[in-house]
Design a protein around this motif. Sequence first.
Motif, PDB file in Angstrom:
ATOM      1  N   ARG A 181       0.846  -1.241   0.077  1.00 34.74           N
ATOM      2  CA  ARG A 181       0.014  -0.111  -0.081  1.00 34.74           C
ATOM      3  C   ARG A 181       0.964   1.188   0.068  1.00 34.74           C
ATOM      4  NH1 ARG A 181      -5.690   0.476   1.312  1.00 34.74           N
ATOM      5  NH2 ARG A 181      -6.389   2.532   0.422  1.00 34.74           N
ATOM      6  N   LYS A 182       0.599   1.883  -1.068  1.00 31.73           N
ATOM      7  CA  LYS A 182       1.402   3.291  -1.179  1.00 31.73           C
ATOM      8  C   LYS A 182       2.772   2.811  -1.233  1.00 31.73           C
ATOM      9  CE  LYS A 182      -1.764   6.208   1.443  1.00 31.73           C
ATOM     10  NZ  LYS A 182      -2.164   7.084   2.492  1.00 31.73           N
ATOM     11  N   ASP A 183       3.852   3.365  -0.334  1.00 32.53           N
ATOM     12  CA  ASP A 183       5.124   2.900  -0.631  1.00 32.53           C
ATOM     13  C   ASP A 183       5.895   2.007   0.380  1.00 32.53           C
ATOM     14  OD1 ASP A 183       5.061   4.418   1.461  1.00 32.53           O
ATOM     15  OD2 ASP A 183       6.969   5.649   1.072  1.00 32.53           O
ATOM     16  N   GLN A 184       5.052   1.026   0.915  1.00 28.82           N
ATOM     17  CA  GLN A 184       5.273   0.130   1.817  1.00 28.82           C
ATOM     18  C   GLN A 184       4.925  -1.386   1.595  1.00 28.82           C
ATOM     19  OE1 GLN A 184       3.113   2.366   5.242  1.00 28.82           O
ATOM     20  NE2 GLN A 184       5.300   2.448   6.204  1.00 28.82           N
ATOM     21  N   LEU A 185       5.410  -2.224   1.994  1.00 29.07           N
ATOM     22  CA  LEU A 185       5.101  -3.750   2.099  1.00 29.07           C
ATOM     23  C   LEU A 185       5.065  -4.211   3.556  1.00 29.07           C
ATOM     24  CD1 LEU A 185       7.386  -5.330  -0.702  1.00 29.07           C
ATOM     25  CD2 LEU A 185       5.196  -4.477  -0.825  1.00 29.07           C
TER      26      LEU A 185
END
Length: 325
Positions: free
Chosen positions: A302-306
Motif C-alpha cells: 500500500r502506497k510505498d510500503q510492503l
Amino acid sequence: MNKSKSIHKSTQSMRIQEIQLQPVFDLTAYEDGFVFVSASFGYDGNLYILWIDQIPERERGMFVQSDLQQKRVYKVLIVDSVQHCVQGITTLESHFNLHYVQPLGEELLLVGARSRYYGQDYYDLNVKIVDRQGQLRHELLLGDGIERVQTSVEGNIWTSYFDEGIFGNFGWHEPVGAPGLIAWNRQGEQIYVNTKADIADCYALNVVSDQEVWFYYYTDFQLGRITDPYDQPQVSLVETGLSGSHVVATNGAFALFQSGYNKKGSYSLLQQHGENKLSLAQKFSFISVDGDADELNVLDGRKDQLLFKERSYLYMVSLNELPRA
C-alpha cells in the motif's frame, strides 16, 4: 492508454542486496485460540488483522466455502503502524467465510473472497459492513473471486479478481468480476470499471488515493496506473519484465515488486521513467530478525510500503528505507 516495452539492466550481474527487517508488532498476546486469516494496510496507515476461531473445511477438499453451515467467530485487530500499539479490537459472529478486512470510515468492511450464484436475484452477499462493536449494518455483493480489496479515504472500495471471478465459477455465467478490476461506492454501485487492461488475474492492487491507483496483472505482467478514475480516468500500462508478482509498493518514482513465480524471497526495485519505461534499479532479499528469508511472507502493498508476517511477528519496509529509492 500507453503501452511500452521496459528497459532492463541485466540481472545476471546484479548482486542481490540482503536487508534484515525488525518486527513492528508481536501478535502473540492477541491470538488467544484464533487462527490468522489476513493482514493489510488501511488508507489511514493502520494495520488491519483478521482472525477466525476455526478455518472452515474446503468443499471436496478443494473449493473455499462461501456461506457456512455453522457460525464462526472473527476478531479484528487494528494496529497503529507508527506507534506500534493497538487502536481497537472488534469481535463478531458470521455464517459467512470472510477473508479480508478494511476500514470504511467509522465502520469496518469484511469481505469474503467467494460468492455463489444460486439463481435469478439469489446469490451470496459476500461483503459485510459492521460497526466497531461488530454489529452488522449492511451487506453487499462485490462479486466472486476477489483477489485483493482496498478502501479509500473517501469511502470507496476497490476490488481485483482472480481467474474464477473473471471467467466464472460457483454458478456465475456472467461474472461480476469479468473486468478484473472494479471500484465501488459504499452503496455497492460501480464507479470505475476496467476497460483498458486485458486482465485474466489481477495479482496486485495499490490504492494510493482516490486520484491514483496502481495494479499489476496476468497475463501481460504489466504495471497499470489509473489517475482521476471516477471523473476522467487516464490509464497507462507498462511492461515490468517480472512474471507473477503478487504485491507492489510505489512512491511514483520507484516500484517495489516481489520478483515473481518461485522467487518468494527475492524483490525487484524498478525505476519509473515517465509513464512509458521501467528499469531495474536493484534486487533485494528481506530477512527476518532470525535471519530467515523463506518464512517471511509478504501480505500486502500500500502506497510505498510492503507488509510481511513471520510466525507471530509483523514486519514492514518502505521505499525510503531502501538504497536507490
